[in-house]
Design an enzyme around this catalytic site. Structure first.
Site, mmCIF file in Angstrom:
data_model
loop_
_atom_site.group_PDB
_atom_site.id
_atom_site.type_symbol
_atom_site.label_atom_id
_atom_site.label_comp_id
_atom_site.label_asym_id
_atom_site.label_seq_id
_atom_site.Cartn_x
_atom_site.Cartn_y
_atom_site.Cartn_z
ATOM 1 C CG HIS A 59 21.899 -51.848 -53.425
ATOM 2 N ND1 HIS A 59 21.113 -52.850 -52.935
ATOM 3 C CD2 HIS A 59 22.465 -51.244 -52.345
ATOM 4 C CE1 HIS A 59 21.185 -52.861 -51.611
ATOM 5 N NE2 HIS A 59 22.006 -51.888 -51.234
ATOM 6 C CG HIS A 76 20.042 -54.063 -47.717
ATOM 7 N ND1 HIS A 76 19.518 -52.936 -47.127
ATOM 8 C CD2 HIS A 76 21.150 -53.647 -48.377
ATOM 9 C CE1 HIS A 76 20.273 -51.895 -47.404
ATOM 10 N NE2 HIS A 76 21.268 -52.302 -48.165
ATOM 11 C CG HIS A 132 26.521 -52.810 -49.877
ATOM 12 N ND1 HIS A 132 26.095 -53.698 -48.910
ATOM 13 C CD2 HIS A 132 25.474 -51.975 -50.082
ATOM 14 C CE1 HIS A 132 24.849 -53.418 -48.567
ATOM 15 N NE2 HIS A 132 24.457 -52.356 -49.259
ATOM 16 C CD GLU A 133 25.628 -48.404 -51.809
ATOM 17 O OE1 GLU A 133 24.561 -48.385 -52.459
ATOM 18 O OE2 GLU A 133 25.663 -48.442 -50.565
ATOM 19 C CG ASP A 167 22.931 -42.975 -62.489
ATOM 20 O OD1 ASP A 167 23.408 -43.796 -63.285
ATOM 21 O OD2 ASP A 167 22.406 -41.892 -62.844
ATOM 22 N N GLY A 175 18.996 -45.418 -63.755
ATOM 23 C CA GLY A 175 19.136 -46.775 -63.240
ATOM 24 C C GLY A 175 20.596 -47.153 -63.059
#
Length: 497
Positions: free
Chosen positions: A230, A236, A226-227, A202, A200
């Site tokens: 997540h 998104h 951005h990543e 990563d 989780g």
């Protein structure tokens, strides 16, 4: 089970759901001017980013064969295009834009079930760096990306350099150990898992991209932030001004702050930070190159059976295998059971840390770097504790240029009589019979050793095969065929199953 997120808000899901209910028998519609290549691109794009990942394979195949139009309409609605269900140039142009690899349809949305971190201090570790930037630049940029979030939510982030962190980060091209191989330059830039146990959070970056800190190439700060959205639980956004918009778009990063849409989204999960962060997400400083009072390196015993184990170096010595890590080595031998862990300077008193090692038959030379400079190597005899006279020597004596500050890996190839020396994304060939470097080097690793990656952290030969480690992954390479035979993990050599 973690949800893999690549560079979505659940507000689009009801559009897609209604589309599937009302248009489930619609036939694909394309503009007559679109080429077969554009049609293939569109079908692949919609399959990757607009397919419900919760469906069974048989259901998915049935719907894909009948729902091109509604999937296309959903995609057009998501990006604010004219919703026609017809493949046109504007739609194809959006599909061709570089983007995050996470689908734009998520069962979690933002998020029914709301996966999120339940602790306030989140650790992260970068196990493999990109050669495009200096390691310090990457550390600083990753810390800045995390701080965009810690400025507005009550979470703190801390970089660690060993063990398994909450968020494991790497730069790697193509296949990199999960089921989502990258696609080369352009296309998918990176992807990340949503919060959870195990993998989780990563986060992986495609090392085929040109990573920069400017407008040129791909800006690391923007993609990383951005990543990490997540990795914290954000999907998104349909807001073109949002950081979490699916396609990459450069904005000036000087004084960059989290856009309002993203701030509201992450605060809905974690609440607002009402005070200045107590733990700024500063990267851990590298070891002082000339410590006045050297400290004990961390004992790697706890990492022995970690799937994320990265070797500093590896070699065979008189038939035994030695794997080096943090100033220690594991020894694997047929003469005794188990794996023995020993401190390097207990065996070779003048050597504290080993970056690279190799064995030449009848000479058994071990190359390592000096802890203080990284530019020296020693010769030792066999498995004895004796360092050969005249050592240490500068690595430039081997024919390496002065620009090489340390060797990443080295391996003697018995069939050729050559020692391969790796540094960054290149390698040299040293002729042991002539005691000189071969002409025509350095060469790029990817050019001559396809499939092993662009960097080698450790290398050794065993029973006619070469083993190249790149991060925790290892390639078993058969030189006569010039091909990778198997892909392994480092920890498998240490009696871990």
């Amino acid at each position: 089970m973690e949800r893999r997120k690549h560079w979505n808000k659940m507000s689009v899901f009801w559009i897609v759901l209604l589309g599937l209910l009302s248009l489930c028998h619609a036939a694909p519609t394309t503009a007559p001017t679109m080429s077969p290549e554009d049609q293939d691109l569109a079908e692949g794009y919609l399959s990757q980013f607009y397919a419900d990942v919760g469906m069974t394979n048989s259901t998915l195949r049935r719907i894909r064969n009948n729902s091109f139009t509604q999937d296309l309409q959903a995609m057009q609605a998501f990006f604010g295009l004219e919703v026609t269900g017809t493949l046109d140039k504007e739609t194809v142009d959006v599909m061709k834009a570089p983007r995050c690899g996470v689908s734009d349809i998520s069962r979690y949305g933002h998020f029914p079930g709301r996966p999120k971190w339940t602790k306030r201090l989140i650790t992260y570790r970068i196990t493999r760096y990109t050669p495009d930037l200096a390691q310090r630049q990457v550390d600083t940029t990753i810390a800045q990306a995390f701080q965009l979030y810690s400025d507005v939510i009550p979470l703190d982030f801390k970089q660690v350099t060993s063990g398994t962190a909450d968020i494991m980060i790497l730069f790697q091209s193509r296949y990199h150990g999960d089921f989502y191989p990258f696609d080369g330059a352009g296309g998918v830039l990176a992807h990340a898992n949503s919060p959870g146990q195990g993998q989780g959070g990563d986060t992986h970056f495609d090392d085929d991209e040109s990573w920069t800190l400017t407008q040129r190439g791909v800006n690391l700060l923007l993609v990383a932030a951005h990543e990490f959205g997540h990795a914290l639980g954000l999907d998104h956004s349909r807001d073109r001004r949002a950081l979490m918009y699916p396609t990459y778009q450069y904005v000036n990063t000087n004084g960059y702050r989290l856009p309002d849409d993203d701030r509201r989204g992450v605060q809905a999960l974690y609440g607002s930070r009402t005070t200045v962060p107590t733990t700024a997400p500063k990267p851990e400083p590298p070891p002082n190159p000339e410590p006045e009072d050297p400290t004990e390196p961390p004992n790697p015993r706890d990492e022995q059976c970690s799937r994320e184990l990265v070797f500093d170096a590896a070699t065979s010595i008189r038939g035994d295998l030695y794997f080096f890590k943090n100033g220690y080595y594991w020894r694997k031998s047929s003469s005794f059971q188990g794996i023995r862990l020993t401190k390097v300077n207990r065996k070779w008193s003048r050597i504290n840390y080993v970056d690279a090692a190799y064995e030449v038959p009848n000479e058994n030379v071990v190359t390592s770097s000096c802890l203080s400079t990284g530019r020296q190597y020693w010769g030792v005899t066999g498995i004895a504790k004796t360092i050969m006279p005249g050592y240490p020597k500068s690595i430039t004596n081997l024919g390496l240029p002065s620009s090489v500050s340390k060797v990443d890996a080295a391996v003697y190839v018995s069939s050729t009589g050559k020692t391969l020396i790796f540094a960054n994304n290149k390698y040299w060939s040293y002729d042991e019979r002539r005691n000189q470097m071969d002409s025509g080097y350095p060469r790029y690793i990817t050019q001559d050793f396809p499939g092993i990656g662009s960097k080698v952290d450790a290398a050794f030969e065993n029973y006619g095969y070469l083993y190249f480690s790149d991060g925790p992954r290892q390639s078993e390479y058969y030189l006569p065929y010039r091909r990778v035979m198997r892909v392994l993990l480092n920890y498998g050599w240490l009696n871990c199953y």
